[in-house]
Design an enzyme around this catalytic site. Sequence first.
Site, PDB file in Angstrom:
ATOM      1  N   CYS A 144      19.968 -30.734  67.066  1.00 52.37           N
ATOM      2  CA  CYS A 144      19.601 -32.255  67.163  1.00 52.37           C
ATOM      3  C   CYS A 144      18.514 -32.637  67.939  1.00 52.37           C
ATOM      4  CB  CYS A 144      20.894 -32.937  67.692  1.00 52.37           C
ATOM      5  SG  CYS A 144      20.481 -34.718  68.204  1.00 52.37           S
ATOM      6  N   CYS A 283     -10.081  19.203  63.062  1.00 50.36           N
ATOM      7  CA  CYS A 283      -9.767  20.537  63.584  1.00 50.36           C
ATOM      8  C   CYS A 283     -10.166  20.675  65.102  1.00 50.36           C
ATOM      9  CB  CYS A 283     -10.295  21.820  62.725  1.00 50.36           C
ATOM     10  SG  CYS A 283     -10.075  23.367  63.583  1.00 50.36           S
ATOM     11  N   CYS A 313      -2.254  25.801  74.538  1.00 51.14           N
ATOM     12  CA  CYS A 313      -3.212  24.872  75.728  1.00 51.14           C
ATOM     13  C   CYS A 313      -2.232  23.417  75.608  1.00 51.14           C
ATOM     14  CB  CYS A 313      -4.517  24.529  75.536  1.00 51.14           C
ATOM     15  SG  CYS A 313      -5.313  23.010  74.335  1.00 51.14           S
TER      16      CYS A 313
END
Length: 496
Positions: A144, A283, A313
């Site tokens: 409301c 790559c 790594c």
Amino acid sequence: MSSDEEDYGEESEYETDEIEMDDDSDKFLTPSDLTAEMNLAITDAQSILQVNAGVCRLLLQKFKWNKNSLLDKFYENPDTNEFLTKSNIIPCKLEPIGSQSDECEICCMESELVGLQCNHLACRECWTHYLSERVKADQSEIECMTTDCKLLIPDEQIKKFICDENLKNSFDRVTINNYVEANPYLTWCPADYCSKAVKVVNTGTRLITCPCGTIFCFTCGNDGHDPVSCRHLKLWQKKCEEVKSKATTGDGYSSDNDTFKWILSNTKDCPQCLTAIEKNGGCNRILCRNKKCMFEFCWLCMKSWALHGYSPCNTFNEDAEKNRVDSRAELLRLQFYLNRFMEHDRSLQLEKKLVRTVETQMEKIQDLTKSWTETQFLRKAVDVLSECRRTLKFTYAFAYYLERNNHALLFETNQKDLEMAVEQLSGFLEKDLENDDVATLKQKVIHRVLFESDGYYKLFYFRFKIRVATWNTVARFSWIIVLKETSRTSIIIHVL
Ligand SMILES: [Zn+2]
Ligand SMILES: [Zn+2]
Ligand SMILES: [Zn+2]
Ligand SMILES: [Zn+2]
Ligand SMILES: [Zn+2]
Ligand SMILES: [Zn+2]
């Protein structure tokens, strides 16, 4: 066994792995399918609740479209009116809806005033204006207009107040959107050109493939991000944003900012001759383009490839940083993982070019062999590469949050295997594709890069080992690493 039969065997192996990703029972629904489903749910609940459709929708929305939990609550209250009052559908004190001419409290104009059962009145223009604003703000459960009055306005009433047809359509759209957002079994396809939602049977986190081609996480809507959980992905994305803004605004230590800038830039200097090199393929085995130098190195750690090879790594050497202050070591750790995350992301983008390269090669093979099927192994190789590269990228976000223990070591071994296999495949597809005749090429791709001798998909196997399912325990997140060995399945649970 002839070579054809062998190929067929490999084909089915590939298919099995695919099925594991997508549940057959997923349904993809258009907005009109969704409207139909929603209305069906409303009619179904209506037959028990005996309220009108708009009220029923509000109730179902409140209970996240779980009919059973709505009915449980409904039966808990012997008095239907009490239940509806608690749900803010009818006011505590029922008053006849007034309609009188008076001054509107909102616009202060003399007008015919209308309102809701709570007897909060306003002129028609004010109601229309208020409701339009709510609908434009994507609300379909509207209270409301009077502050502090929580009474919800039923759909029928809303449509009576907003006379504009366009706005009525907007309201229907918002309603459907909120139906999808609240329903735990539904989610929108995140592609902005697609208007479908997926409906699943089980709500667990997994990848969804929409008919439009978009692959996304059911829970968070992002691209596939296994093995990292949705929650940790969010944390990681925040970290990345922080780093990016630091690197551009120059807050904090300048040497750290330089490192972050270095991570974010596309070019790096050759460690030997300092020639700036821009990476143009996926790559990470890089050859310096200076013809006098020709130094070959790893793009991730910048070490010589002669010493490095396809060896790990991926592990951050914490011992080397032990003597430094904690916060500094923490920063270096972040840089380590962020660098690899960013680089694999870059590779992922660059490897998209492979689709074209490979297509040219596929055409050549088709000309030679007159067989379209013969060319498909190359296409698969590119798909496998991109899926595995994506997983590899997210393993670095995962590893950043992983506690150091034996499970982490095991994880890193799996990660290393995946990384080596990915770099090998990438290097092969980018550099060696044109050097061989069809038979040798196929031999190499299938038997050296994609499969191990006993016929399983090498890369998918590595990736599968890394896949981590997550689930929410009461207060914390847990990880399961599922390791599927050739003969047995073992589950390792690691709690962060
Ligand atoms: Zn007014
Ligand atoms: Zn009211
Ligand atoms: Zn889609
Ligand atoms: Zn997710
Ligand atoms: Zn060089
Ligand atoms: Zn390296």
